[in-house]
Design a protein around this motif. Sequence first.
Motif, PDB file in Angstrom:
ATOM      1  N   CYS A  60     -26.403  39.235 -30.438  1.00 34.15           N
ATOM      2  CA  CYS A  60     -24.958  39.296 -30.147  1.00 34.15           C
ATOM      3  C   CYS A  60     -24.668  40.307 -29.046  1.00 34.15           C
ATOM      4  CB  CYS A  60     -24.173  39.658 -31.406  1.00 34.15           C
ATOM      5  SG  CYS A  60     -24.158  38.340 -32.619  1.00 34.15           S
ATOM      6  N   ALA A  61     -25.341  41.439 -29.066  1.00 35.92           N
ATOM      7  CA  ALA A  61     -25.127  42.453 -28.037  1.00 35.92           C
ATOM      8  C   ALA A  61     -25.553  41.935 -26.669  1.00 35.92           C
ATOM      9  CB  ALA A  61     -25.895  43.724 -28.389  1.00 35.92           C
ATOM     10  N   LEU A  62     -26.666  41.211 -26.619  1.00 36.96           N
ATOM     11  CA  LEU A  62     -27.106  40.654 -25.330  1.00 36.96           C
ATOM     12  C   LEU A  62     -26.132  39.604 -24.817  1.00 36.96           C
ATOM     13  CD1 LEU A  62     -30.963  40.304 -25.878  1.00 36.96           C
ATOM     14  CD2 LEU A  62     -29.757  41.915 -24.401  1.00 36.96           C
ATOM     15  N   VAL A  63     -25.615  38.770 -25.683  1.00 39.09           N
ATOM     16  CA  VAL A  63     -24.661  37.736 -25.263  1.00 39.09           C
ATOM     17  C   VAL A  63     -23.384  38.380 -24.747  1.00 39.09           C
ATOM     18  CG1 VAL A  63     -23.191  35.863 -26.122  1.00 39.09           C
ATOM     19  CG2 VAL A  63     -25.620  35.929 -26.724  1.00 39.09           C
ATOM     20  N   ILE A  64     -22.881  39.366 -25.471  1.00 35.47           N
ATOM     21  CA  ILE A  64     -21.649  40.056 -25.042  1.00 35.47           C
ATOM     22  C   ILE A  64     -21.872  40.763 -23.714  1.00 35.47           C
ATOM     23  CG2 ILE A  64     -20.068  41.938 -25.625  1.00 35.47           C
ATOM     24  CD1 ILE A  64     -20.339  41.079 -28.547  1.00 35.47           C
ATOM     25  N   ARG A  65     -23.027  41.391 -23.561  1.00 32.97           N
ATOM     26  CA  ARG A  65     -23.337  42.076 -22.299  1.00 32.97           C
ATOM     27  C   ARG A  65     -23.406  41.085 -21.143  1.00 32.97           C
ATOM     28  NH1 ARG A  65     -29.017  45.097 -21.297  1.00 32.97           N
ATOM     29  NH2 ARG A  65     -28.752  45.492 -19.085  1.00 32.97           N
ATOM     30  N   SER A  66     -24.009  39.932 -21.401  1.00 28.81           N
ATOM     31  CA  SER A  66     -24.107  38.911 -20.372  1.00 28.81           C
ATOM     32  C   SER A  66     -22.724  38.388 -19.989  1.00 28.81           C
ATOM     33  CB  SER A  66     -24.985  37.759 -20.865  1.00 28.81           C
ATOM     34  OG  SER A  66     -24.954  36.693 -19.982  1.00 28.81           O
ATOM     35  N   LEU A  67     -21.859  38.187 -20.971  1.00 34.61           N
ATOM     36  CA  LEU A  67     -20.506  37.708 -20.689  1.00 34.61           C
ATOM     37  C   LEU A  67     -19.705  38.733 -19.894  1.00 34.61           C
ATOM     38  CD1 LEU A  67     -19.548  36.000 -24.063  1.00 34.61           C
ATOM     39  CD2 LEU A  67     -20.014  34.899 -21.884  1.00 34.61           C
ATOM     40  N   ILE A  68     -19.864  39.995 -20.225  1.00 42.53           N
ATOM     41  CA  ILE A  68     -19.113  41.047 -19.521  1.00 42.53           C
ATOM     42  C   ILE A  68     -19.598  41.164 -18.085  1.00 42.53           C
ATOM     43  CG2 ILE A  68     -18.715  43.540 -19.426  1.00 42.53           C
ATOM     44  CD1 ILE A  68     -18.593  43.520 -22.465  1.00 42.53           C
ATOM     45  N   THR A  69     -20.915  41.120 -17.859  1.00 45.78           N
ATOM     46  CA  THR A  69     -21.433  41.253 -16.484  1.00 45.78           C
ATOM     47  C   THR A  69     -21.092  40.028 -15.651  1.00 45.78           C
ATOM     48  OG1 THR A  69     -23.574  40.416 -17.209  1.00 45.78           O
ATOM     49  CG2 THR A  69     -23.312  42.816 -17.104  1.00 45.78           C
TER      50      THR A  69
END
Length: 102
Positions: free
Chosen positions: A88-97
Amino acid sequence: MLRPKIPANPTPTGAVVPLPTTPTAVDHHQPTAAPMEVPASSRPTVQLTPGSVLALVGGGTAVVLVVGTVLVSMLLAVAVTAASIAVCALVIRSLITSQHRR
């Protein structure tokens, strides 16, 4: 023989206990009265038969296996939770970047 050294308190806060002194002479006395007989216990003694020993070993083994299974399943639950949080943290980070690039 081995006696602990008790430190003297420089400022006593209550009753002052004197330091123990070593005895200068040891006087060994022989008991004058005959030792008293210990009364027999009213409880029956436990006698283990080979079958009961096997039952105890089997029960102990079962308890160890059940407790081990519970602990391993708890560890697995923690590991799965940690992995899902990481994803979940990787997905959120990818969406933010990806949002910042637009």
